[in-house]
Design a protein around this motif. Structure first.
Motif, mmCIF file in Angstrom:
data_model
loop_
_atom_site.group_PDB
_atom_site.id
_atom_site.type_symbol
_atom_site.label_atom_id
_atom_site.label_comp_id
_atom_site.label_asym_id
_atom_site.label_seq_id
_atom_site.Cartn_x
_atom_site.Cartn_y
_atom_site.Cartn_z
ATOM 1 N N GLY A 222 -10.307 -11.954 -25.792
ATOM 2 C CA GLY A 222 -10.911 -12.557 -24.765
ATOM 3 C C GLY A 222 -10.393 -11.819 -23.461
ATOM 4 N N MET A 223 -9.271 -11.904 -23.448
ATOM 5 C CA MET A 223 -8.496 -11.338 -22.103
ATOM 6 C C MET A 223 -8.954 -9.765 -21.878
ATOM 7 N N THR A 224 -8.952 -9.010 -23.414
ATOM 8 C CA THR A 224 -9.309 -7.682 -23.045
ATOM 9 C C THR A 224 -10.885 -7.584 -23.071
ATOM 10 N N GLU A 225 -11.723 -8.070 -23.526
ATOM 11 C CA GLU A 225 -13.289 -7.775 -23.655
ATOM 12 C C GLU A 225 -13.739 -8.319 -22.234
ATOM 13 N N GLN A 226 -13.168 -9.788 -21.794
ATOM 14 C CA GLN A 226 -13.701 -10.603 -20.765
ATOM 15 C C GLN A 226 -13.104 -10.245 -19.348
ATOM 16 N N GLU A 325 -11.041 -18.500 -19.485
ATOM 17 C CA GLU A 325 -11.925 -18.820 -18.538
ATOM 18 C C GLU A 325 -11.087 -18.896 -17.214
ATOM 19 N N ARG A 326 -9.973 -19.431 -17.269
ATOM 20 C CA ARG A 326 -9.178 -19.473 -16.038
ATOM 21 C C ARG A 326 -8.916 -18.414 -15.322
ATOM 22 N N ALA A 327 -8.612 -17.417 -16.214
ATOM 23 C CA ALA A 327 -8.251 -16.190 -15.600
ATOM 24 C C ALA A 327 -9.626 -15.355 -15.079
#
Length: 342
Positions: A222-226, A325-327
């Motif tokens: 998630g961190m990578t793609e989003q 989501e917070r990031a």
């Protein structure tokens, strides 16, 4: 052109005894890759970094300190950072391999390249070796891309479980390098909070994405793609370098995250895809990973992913982890593309 892989036997002569950062890491990786015909990579021996390349990042006194300590037979810089008689040669090739990745990508026509050496580098600050690291290999490579090749924008994505404090410190004051890091926090070295964003011309070009112990595939993907990929599209780098640590693996003894082989493969595919989208080359510089078998499998999965065609990032979107989501919410003002995700 086939992707290129740089390695050198001097990595085995950096003698740290039973230390977690030991020669068995490289032996395991090379054994696994050889069994897969090196995933189709053109395997080359790395050159040594030159004094000028090292001193573009580190002051002369730092470079001489490592040389002299190795020449004297070695010793400990701190409790974590060991120098042996063979460490000087190994460190020169580790930095030189990272530089060679840049040259292969920007002069040699390779679309993908990797440097698989030890000691790692991302904890080493401008004038302070630490955290197993003697020179900051990826920083030397990025600076070489800027100085020797005339690039204006380089993205360094650090997915090691430990924050790359050295790379962040070295480039904190410039917008020439965008540094993005996903890392467990709190954990060594204690840096990498979201409010550490750089300073001066570099303000906003350090993006720290700390995650809690127990974070696994959904968070790293998630961190990578989003987050990282939309920021990359906005920044439009001319080169992407990955500080590829595999110590977020569920089997790793030095941290508490739970990423799997498949998770690292998915992250690698995402970076591969954005490189294709942007039309820029992508290079890998090995950092941590202290469960040798897991490290070997994960490196092989990454290199195999890069050797084949890239695939659309939005296949099986992973974005629901609350920390992701917070990031996204906190970074959308600075990087509007983050609000749109992958």
């Amino acid at each position: 052109m086939a992707p290129v892989l740089f390695r050198h036997p001097s990595s085995l002569r950096h003698d740290t005894g039973s230390h977690p950062e030991r020669a068995a890491r490289i032996t395991a990786v090379e054994t696994a890759l050889a069994a897969r015909d090196w995933c189709g990579y053109d395997v080359r021996e790395s050159p040594q970094a030159t004094t000028e390349q090292l001193q573009a990042v580190h002051p002369a006194v730092h470079v001489e300190r490592i040389r002299a300590l190795a020449a004297a037979g070695g010793g400990s810089i701190d409790a974590d950072t060991i120098v042996s008689a063979g460490s000087w040669e190994a460190a020169l090739h580790a930095a030189g391999g990272a530089v060679a990745v840049v040259d292969a990508l920007l002069d040699g026509g390779a679309g993908r390249a990797a440097s698989l050496h030890r000691p790692p580098g991302h904890h080493c600050e401008t004038a302070q070796p630490m955290g197993f690291c003697l020179f900051n290999n990826v920083a030397v490579a990025a600076r070489h891309a800027l100085d020797a090749h005339g690039l204006r924008r380089v993205l360094v994505y650090d997915w090691d479980v430990h924050h790359g404090n050295g790379t962040a410190e070295i480039f904190a004051g410039t917008d020439e390098v965008l540094f993005c890091s996903v890392h467990e926090f709190p954990l060594y070295p204690g840096t990498g909070r979201p409010n550490e964003v750089g300073h001066g011309a570099g303000k906003g070009f350090t993006v720290n994405l700390p995650v809690p112990e127990g974070s696994g595939d959904d968070v790293w993907i998630g961190m990578t793609e989003q987050i990282v990929l939309p920021i990359a599209r906005s920044y439009a780098p001319e080169l992407i370098l990955v500080s590829a640590g595999y110590d977020a693996h569920v089997e790793d003894p030095l941290a508490g995250c739970t990423v799997t082989d498949a998770g690292f493969e998915r992250v690698a595919h995402a970076v591969h895809r954005v490189g294709d989208e942007l039309g820029v080359p992508v290079g890998l510089v090995l950092e941590g990973g202290y469960a040798p078998d897991a490290l070997a499998r994960s490196v092989a999965a990454t290199l195999a992913a890069w050797a084949g065609p890239s695939r659309p990032v939005r296949e099986g979107v992973v974005s629901g982890a609350p920390i992701v989501e917070r990031a996204r919410a906190s970074l959308a003002g600075r990087w509007p593309g983050v609000a749109l995700g992958a």
